[in-house]
Design a protein around this motif. Structure first.
Motif, short mmCIF file in Angstrom:
data_model
loop_
_atom_site.label_atom_id
_atom_site.label_comp_id
_atom_site.label_asym_id
_atom_site.label_seq_id
_atom_site.Cartn_x
_atom_site.Cartn_y
_atom_site.Cartn_z
N TYR B 35 0.85 -1.18 0.00
CA TYR B 35 0.00 0.00 0.00
C TYR B 35 0.90 1.24 0.00
O TYR B 35 2.03 1.20 0.47
N GLN B 37 0.46 5.26 1.54
CA GLN B 37 -0.38 6.07 2.41
C GLN B 37 0.00 7.52 2.24
O GLN B 37 1.16 7.89 2.48
N GLY B 40 -4.78 12.47 3.68
CA GLY B 40 -6.08 12.74 3.06
C GLY B 40 -6.55 11.70 2.08
O GLY B 40 -7.70 11.73 1.64
N LEU B 41 -5.67 10.76 1.73
CA LEU B 41 -6.04 9.73 0.76
C LEU B 41 -6.13 8.34 1.37
O LEU B 41 -6.54 7.39 0.71
N GLY B 42 -5.72 8.22 2.60
CA GLY B 42 -5.81 6.92 3.27
C GLY B 42 -4.83 5.92 2.70
O GLY B 42 -3.77 6.27 2.16
N LEU B 43 -5.20 4.64 2.79
CA LEU B 43 -4.37 3.54 2.31
C LEU B 43 -4.86 3.10 0.95
O LEU B 43 -6.03 2.77 0.78
N LEU B 45 -4.17 0.45 -2.29
CA LEU B 45 -3.49 -0.79 -2.65
C LEU B 45 -2.77 -0.65 -3.98
O LEU B 45 -3.36 -0.27 -4.99
N GLY B 58 -3.51 -3.70 -7.87
CA GLY B 58 -4.44 -3.03 -6.98
C GLY B 58 -5.04 -1.82 -7.67
O GLY B 58 -5.26 -1.82 -8.88
N ASP B 59 -5.28 -0.77 -6.88
CA ASP B 59 -5.93 0.43 -7.43
C ASP B 59 -4.97 1.36 -8.17
O ASP B 59 -5.37 2.07 -9.08
N LEU B 90 3.58 0.92 2.86
CA LEU B 90 3.29 -0.07 3.88
C LEU B 90 3.09 -1.44 3.25
O LEU B 90 2.34 -1.58 2.29
#
Lengths: 113, 110
Positions: B35, B37, B40-43, B45, B58-59, B90
């Protein structure tokens, strides 16, 4: 694709006050997980909810899964300074591998002693 | 206790360099994840590996590749680092259903 929305983005409370963060999905979830990330740390798994309407407690933390399995909440009673951190909800990807998670953007909790 | 380790806590690289981020888990988990991080965008993938030599995008896989030659090790590769890849990276591995995260690598690309 599936989105998991989490509100609020930030919450500042006085020590002893309660705190709640909410998670909403655009699709029905088979389960939902919650993680906590302390400042400077990494996300740590807290709990998984699976059943419709499920409620689980861990000391001062109460986790709920909605009846329609599209929303969840985490409630902390009487916050302490040790509760500071970012709380994330996460649901499994839809239409793909069930092992992948899509995370909400998190709620950052700060506690004033 | 499950342990997920990452090769570096902090890394500074120059634009255009090839960057390797290593992740090792000691619990014989089949599934591993990378991931990034950002505030403001979080985690988000990047890539997922469900077994040795098996991977899935992932994304946000653009600009990244991965390698999983051994079960315990999952590597993230930035073929040609760019400044927009400055981030916290991460790694995680999956137990029964929960994910265990490593301490993270803060990568700065200058």
């Amino acid at each position: 694709g599936q989105q998991v929305m989490q509100i609020p983005q930030y919450q500042h409370v006085q020590e002893g006050e309660d705190f709640t963060t909410y998670c909403n999905s655009s699709t029905t979830l088979s389960n939902i997980q919650w993680y906590k990330q302390r400042p400077g740390g990494h996300p740590v798994f807290l709990i998984q909810l699976v059943k419709s309407g499920e409620v689980k407690k861990q000391k001062r933390l109460t986790f709920q899964f909605g009846e329609a399995k599209k929303n969840s909440s985490l409630h902390i009673t009487a916050t302490q300074t040790t509760d500071v951190g970012t709380y994330f909800c996460a649901g499994p990807y839809s239409g793909g591998s069930n092992y992948k998670l899509t995370f909400g953007k998190g709620t950052l909790l700060t506690v004033n002693p | 206790d499950v342990k997920v380790t990452q090769s570096s806590r902090y890394l500074v690289k120059r634009t255009g360099e090839k960057v390797f981020l290593e992740c090792v888990q000691d619990m014989d988990h089949e599934n591993m994840f990378w991931y990034r991080q950002d505030p403001g965008l979080g985690l988000r993938l990047i890539y997922f590996s469900y077994d040795v030599k098996m991977k899935e995008k992932g994304d946000i896989p653009e600009g990244y590749s991965v390698s999983r030659e051994k079960k315990e090790r999952f590597s993230l590769i930035l073929e040609s680092a760019s400044t927009n890849q400055t981030s916290m990276y991460l790694c995680a591995s999956r137990g029964v259903y929960e994910q265990y995260f490593g301490p993270g690598t803060r990568l700065t690309v200058t």
